[in-house]
Enzyme design. Structure first.
Site, PDB file in Angstrom:
ATOM      1  N   ASP A   1      19.158  79.097 -75.670  1.00 29.43           N
ATOM      2  CA  ASP A   1      18.944  79.917 -76.751  1.00 29.43           C
ATOM      3  C   ASP A   1      20.314  79.568 -77.472  1.00 29.43           C
ATOM      4  OD1 ASP A   1      16.856  80.726 -75.500  1.00 29.43           O
ATOM      5  OD2 ASP A   1      17.475  82.684 -74.931  1.00 29.43           O
TER       6      ASP A   1
ATOM      7  N   ASP B   1       5.553  87.858 -77.480  1.00 31.15           N
ATOM      8  CA  ASP B   1       6.553  88.482 -76.842  1.00 31.15           C
ATOM      9  C   ASP B   1       6.454  89.691 -76.938  1.00 31.15           C
ATOM     10  OD1 ASP B   1       8.108  86.095 -77.003  1.00 31.15           O
ATOM     11  OD2 ASP B   1       8.827  86.468 -78.895  1.00 31.15           O
TER      12      ASP B   1
END
Length: 239
Positions: free
Chosen positions: A8, A129
């Site tokens: 990330d 998500d």
């Protein structure tokens, strides 16, 4: 089942967030490409990359470290975060990215997902998500009334390569994945599903492998950095 080590990216560094909160970022490596090389050296077959700044900005922000990873690593990589138009999709795929992940636009502009999946077969994934079964967008900052399974099913005929399902409340929390919800989604659609969020031990990997649903893979980040999950050991268990 494939294990996807996660990198990330925030402000050019490899970080992990807690439940998607940008303020709760822990820096794990100032050189994301070196981190990617370490994962490849340990035997991973794919890399999972996220442009966190891009997810909030709506346009790529961490392009330089992504391009460096693509240059230095010879395994396929998938990228999500800030990819919201055809030009960006085409640009990333032309630079050697194996797969783009479309999240926010899957809710706001599903026609783009369909167009991209037709134009680039096997190279477009949908990122879903969710909190409590409802989809969140724009770097998880905005919650919608769209249910996970409904969104996934709407792309059944679109030709998307995979669905990456993240339980936001589990992400970065080292509490294990939401196996029940992930398995239910995988059993509800024919599209390959990748589990994400909370995968923090070898036991989690084995539980996902044996959950009774046809999972394509699992993504793990913090556990690999913290040493709670040994990448070689996990890859052996999945092999």
């Amino acid at each position: 089942m494939i294990l996807y080590p996660a990198i990330d990216l925030k402000d050019g560094q490899a970080v992990r967030l807690l439940r998607g909160e940008m303020e709760a970022a822990t820096v794990f490596n100032d050189d994301p490409a070196a981190q990617a090389e370490a994962f490849v050296a340990a035997g991973c077959e794919w890399l999972h990359l996220v442009d966190l700044n891009g997810a909030f900005a709506g346009t790529p922000v961490n392009a330089a470290p992504v391009e460096e990873i693509l240059k230095r690593c010879k395994v396929p990589a998938q990228l999500g975060g800030g990819i919201r138009d055809m030009a960006t999709i085409e640009g990333w795929l032309s630079k050697g990215l194996a797969r783009v992940i479309l999240g926010t636009v899957a809710v706001e502009n599903p026609a783009l997902v369909r167009e991209a999946a037709r134009a680039f077969p096997g190279q477009v994934a949908v990122g879903i998500d969710a909190r409590a079964g409802r989809v969140a967008t724009k770097g998880w900052a905005e919650e919608t009334d769209v249910m996970v399974t409904d969104l996934a099913r709407s792309f059944e005929d679109a030709g998307v390569a995979a669905i990456i399902y993240t339980d936001i409340e589990r992400d970065g929390a080292m509490q294990g994945p939401n196996i029940e919800a992930t398995a239910a989604l995988a059993n509800a659609v024919s599209i390959p599903v990748i589990a994400s969020g909370g995968v923090s031990s070898l036991a989690d990997i084995i539980a996902l492998r044996d959950c009774g649903a046809p999972l394509n893979g699992a993504i793990s980040g913090r556990a690999l950095y913290d040493g709670a999950l040994d990448l070689r050991e996990a890859l052996t268990a999945l092999a």
